[in-house]
Structures are given as C-alpha cells and as structure tokens.
Design a protein around this motif. Structure first.
Motif, PDB file in Angstrom:
ATOM      1  N   VAL A 302       0.833  -1.208   0.000  1.00 27.96           N
ATOM      2  CA  VAL A 302       0.000   0.000   0.000  1.00 27.96           C
ATOM      3  C   VAL A 302       0.866   1.256   0.000  1.00 27.96           C
ATOM      4  O   VAL A 302       0.587   2.220  -0.720  1.00 27.96           O
ATOM      5  N   LEU A 303       1.944   1.248   0.774  1.00 27.33           N
ATOM      6  CA  LEU A 303       2.803   2.428   0.825  1.00 27.33           C
ATOM      7  C   LEU A 303       3.599   2.602  -0.468  1.00 27.33           C
ATOM      8  O   LEU A 303       3.887   3.736  -0.877  1.00 27.33           O
ATOM      9  N   GLU A 304       3.965   1.527  -1.112  1.00 31.11           N
ATOM     10  CA  GLU A 304       4.621   1.653  -2.424  1.00 31.11           C
ATOM     11  C   GLU A 304       3.688   2.336  -3.418  1.00 31.11           C
ATOM     12  O   GLU A 304       4.115   3.184  -4.217  1.00 31.11           O
ATOM     13  N   GLY A 305       2.412   1.988  -3.356  1.00 30.92           N
ATOM     14  CA  GLY A 305       1.447   2.654  -4.225  1.00 30.92           C
ATOM     15  C   GLY A 305       1.330   4.131  -3.900  1.00 30.92           C
ATOM     16  O   GLY A 305       1.200   4.969  -4.812  1.00 30.92           O
ATOM     17  N   ALA A 306       1.393   4.487  -2.607  1.00 31.68           N
ATOM     18  CA  ALA A 306       1.333   5.898  -2.217  1.00 31.68           C
ATOM     19  C   ALA A 306       2.559   6.657  -2.712  1.00 31.68           C
ATOM     20  O   ALA A 306       2.448   7.815  -3.150  1.00 31.68           O
ATOM     21  N   LEU A 307       3.727   6.005  -2.666  1.00 30.13           N
ATOM     22  CA  LEU A 307       4.940   6.640  -3.200  1.00 30.13           C
ATOM     23  C   LEU A 307       4.830   6.872  -4.703  1.00 30.13           C
ATOM     24  O   LEU A 307       5.185   7.945  -5.212  1.00 30.13           O
ATOM     25  N   GLU A 308       4.335   5.886  -5.397  1.00 28.98           N
ATOM     26  CA  GLU A 308       4.183   6.008  -6.855  1.00 28.98           C
ATOM     27  C   GLU A 308       3.230   7.128  -7.229  1.00 28.98           C
ATOM     28  O   GLU A 308       3.410   7.806  -8.240  1.00 28.98           O
ATOM     29  N   GLN A 309       2.194   7.334  -6.422  1.00 32.70           N
ATOM     30  CA  GLN A 309       1.221   8.391  -6.703  1.00 32.70           C
ATOM     31  C   GLN A 309       1.663   9.760  -6.194  1.00 32.70           C
ATOM     32  O   GLN A 309       0.964  10.762  -6.409  1.00 32.70           O
ATOM     33  N   GLY A 310       2.794   9.821  -5.515  1.00 37.41           N
ATOM     34  CA  GLY A 310       3.288  11.093  -5.002  1.00 37.41           C
ATOM     35  C   GLY A 310       2.584  11.570  -3.751  1.00 37.41           C
ATOM     36  O   GLY A 310       2.689  12.759  -3.395  1.00 37.41           O
TER      37      GLY A 310
END
Length: 476
Positions: A302-310
């Motif tokens: 989930v946090l990797e997705g948040a990083l990818e979305q900025g």
C-alpha cells in the motif's frame, strides 16, 4: 458532626467512606489546577445500590451530586463549584469486571474500572477492547463513557458510544435503570444508552456498562510516512482505507514541529527518519489476522502505491515489536512533551476531512496576524477528523502572558472551526471550560432541546450543575 446530610451518609457508608468535603483534597481541583471547588461531603460508595441511596439522601437534603472517576478530564467536568453544596461521589471502589462473555463477545464492567484494567480483562479472555488513549492507565470507564472518549482506534472501531451495548445508570431521583443488555439489535423505543453516554454526569450516573469485544489481532504492522501537505495526507488516508480496508486501525497525524519537540523533551526518542524534511508525518497501524509477514507485505504494498502516486515522500516500517513501540511512543509522548516545554492553549476540535487543509491554513494566517510569533503544535487522529490544535507562546513571551490571551486566541480558532463546519469539542467534552462557548456555535433550537432533556431527566438540576449547558432560573 453537625451536618445532617453527612451524618446520614456516614450511617449509610461508614466513616471511612463518607467524609467531610475537605477530605477530597486534590480531587477538588481539575487535572491542570485551573478550577478549584468545595464539597459538602466526599463519599466512595461500593455498589450501584449505594450510589442510588446517596442520590436519594442528597435529594432529601437539597444537595447536588458531582460524580468523579480518575479525574483525568481536561474540561473540569468532574470538579465541583465553589459553593460547597455538592457531594463529591467517587466511584473508585466500583471496579469489578462483572462478566466476560466470549460467546457474545461482550464484557461487563463497573464504572470505576481503570481503562487498562478493562483492556487486560479482555486480553485475558483472548479478546480485544479497542478503546485506547494516553490516560488509559489512570482514567476510568465511567469517565470514558461520560465524555464519549475517542482515542487512537476510532477509525476502525468507533468511539466509546459505538463500543457500548448496555448501561446501568442511577437517575436524578435515585432510581436504577438496569440496562446492561448485550444486544446488538434492540429497537424498542428511545435509545437511552446513547443519551447518557457523553452527558458528562449531568443526566444520570453511569455505574456499569456492557462493552463490545473483538478478536485479538494476530499481528500488527506499523509505519511512519512523510508528506508535503495536509491535502496529500487526506488523499493518503483515502488510499490507505482502500488498500487496507478494515485492517487499518490507526492513522495519527503529527506536524514536524511536534516530532521535533518530542525528540527535544525525550532525548532517548528515536525519530523514524534521519531528518525531518517534510512539514507533516503520519503514524499508520494495520491490525491483521494473518501472520506478521503478511501484515508487513500488505503495508509495503500500500505504501509503495502511495509513493508512486506522489502522496508520500518517504516511509519507515517498524521491523520489530520494539520498533513499533518506539514509533507509538513518539505519538504518546506528545502531550507530555508540551507540558515539559510549558503550558499552551489546547483546542480539541473536529472537522470534515475535506476542510482540514483550508482550516489549518486560514487559521494560521489569522493567528499570526493578530498574535505574531505564536507556535503551532498540531497533531491528532486524522482518520476521524479530530485535531489537537495547540498554540504555544512566541519565543521570549512568558507562558503567563500568553495564557492571558486565551479567550481572544481561542475565539479565532473556534470561529474558524465553526466556519469550516466543525466542532469545538471532538473527544474531551464541554464540562465547565467550554460551557459558555456553546451558545455562540449551537443554534437556539439545539440549545433549547438540550435544556428540555436536562430538565426532563434532572428537573431540580441536581446532577453536576453548571456543566455542559447553562440553565436559567434553576435552583436546587
């Protein structure tokens, strides 16, 4: 012994548990020593029947009743006034866990139980009672219910009202309502339970409650994240809710200045990042019913997705139980860190998530224009829109001089909260500290309904008078 009421109370409870009011000592003041009162008598009943008998005696002798638990509240709701008319009733002896029903997932406890005692009783039965807050080692269940306490797990489990199925209550007439039902569906008329919860002892005295229990999580994953704006924080919350679903149990917001203050006041603290490069941080916790590796994998995904979305710029995951505990200590030490630095103005507020960024930005501008140099310590439970919006004195100004401006500064904060559709009290209650603020922010219809309820359930204004709402022309 010249007071006939005290004589009757001693006959009921014994000299050890019915004393002159002065025997209450520190209990006659609130936690922060802002309010000081007097009491006609100080009593410590051991049962609901004794509480009811005390209330009946007070009615006979034209005395009012102030009930008190751990005296940890921040609005002085459990502090008597200085008239000396009140009997101060401590429920500290009513501290029994009456029943744990694992088949029904409920626990019934008396109001004098320390919150941590309730948590441990649930854990001992392989269950979770999720209400958790900083004062859990000293606050009592009765106080939690009287203020509808929130804490760090509201996002997943709700506040005290949502965690309660039934109540036992002593009325203003000294009757006992036996409402300890462990029912999740009971549509048989007005919901008296929800009326008494959050009433701060002004409508009745809660003596016991039947509470909801939940399965103990098998594992937890904890992480700190950094982000550039509150807009990103709100978007991250939505992303986390979608990714974690019901597993997301904590989402705690802290400004960078808050983390820096904790590190300064608690030198042994370990910050989650080498440098605080962003203005905002959040502590996330996932409670999972699979193994720890699965919980960590979910958090990472989930946090990797948040990083990818900025949405975030960095993340730090706890690698052990000890690291998780250290991360939570940063959040839990926040109030004490402020106290060590010096007294500041605390505002317990709630806002729609969509208005939080605008509120924080506009309020900061107004405060700096009117009170240059004030320092902002903003933290809280972002998951349910509850901010602890605290204002410290400018560098070089004495705390006393800063606190002398309390009403003017708080008026700016509360007016802006109201303008953004929020509430001036999220989880601390009203007590006597915010009582006179209510007419500014509640409609005459709301206030009128509240007064009608108070007069219907306590027609002689006998229970905790002067708290929550002002009544005109009411006498004992």
């Amino acid at each position: 012994m010249t007071d006939p009421l005290l004589h009757a109370l001693v006959a009921l409870l014994g000299e050890r548990y019915a004393e002159p009011g002065a025997a209450a000592g520190a209990r006659l003041s609130d936690k922060h020593q802002r309010y000081h009162g007097k009491a006609r008598a100080f009593v410590r009943p051991a049962s609901t029947e004794q509480v009811a008998a005390v209330v009946r005696l007070c009615a006979e002798h034209a005395a009012c009743v102030v009930v008190q638990g751990g005296n940890t509240g921040l609005m002085a709701a459990a502090t008597p006034d200085d008239s000396g008319r009140a009997v101060l009733v401590s429920l500290e002896r009513m501290n029994a866990i009456r029943e744990v029903d694992t088949a029904n997932d409920t626990l019934t406890a008396e109001a004098g139980c320390i919150l941590r005692q309730v948590q441990l009783a649930a854990e001992g039965a392989g269950r979770l009672f999720p209400l958790s807050l900083g004062a859990e080692g000293s606050c009592t269940l009765g106080g939690n219910l009287g203020t509808n306490a929130g804490g760090t797990a509201v996002l997943r489990y709700g506040n005290a009202r949502e965690l309660t199925l039934g109540l036992e209550v002593v009325t203003a007439e000294g009757e006992i309502w036996h409402g300890l039902r462990g029912l999740r569906k009971d549509n048989t008329g007005y919901d008296l339970r929800d009326l008494y919860i959050g009433s701060e002892g002004t409508l009745g005295i809660i003596t016991a409650a039947t509470l909801k229990l939940y399965p103990l999580p098998a594992s937890r994953a904890t992480a700190y994240v950094a982000f550039a704006s509150l807009a990103d924080g709100v978007a991250l919350l939505a992303h986390a809710r979608a990714g974690f679903s019901a597993a997301l149990t904590g989402f705690e917001l802290m400004a960078a200045d808050c983390l820096a203050l904790v590190a300064e006041q608690f030198p042994g603290s370990v910050l989650p990042f080498d440098r605080l490069t962003q203005p905002w941080y959040a502590l996330l916790e996932v409670s999972y019913h699979g193994d720890h590796a699965d919980a960590v994998a979910l958090m990472e995904r989930v946090l990797e997705g948040a990083l990818e979305q900025g949405l975030i710029t960095d993340a730090s995951l706890a690698q052990s139980v000890a690291q998780s505990h250290a991360m939570w200590q940063l959040r839990e030490h926040m109030s004490e860190a402020q106290a060590r630095e010096g007294r500041n103005m605390k505002h317990d507020i709630s806002l729609p998530l969509s208005r939080i960024e605008a509120f924080v930005a506009s309020t900061a501008v107004q405060l700096q224009a009117q009170f240059p140099g004030v320092r902002h310590y903003t933290f809280g439970h972002l998951g349910d829109g509850n901010l602890h919006y605290n204002i410290a004195s400018p560098r070089g100004m004495s705390v006393a001089a800063h606190m002398a401006r309390y009403h003017a500064l708080s008026r700016v904060v509360h007016d802006n909260v109201h303008a953004h559709g929020g509430s001036i009290s999220a989880e601390h209650g009203i007590g006597q500290r915010k009582r006179d603020e209510l007419p500014r922010y509640k409609s005459t219809v709301e206030l009128g309904l509240m007064r009608r309820i108070k007069r219907a359930l306590d027609p002689h204004n006998r229970l905790n008078p002067g708290k929550v709402i002002a009544l005109e022309n009411d006498t004992l």
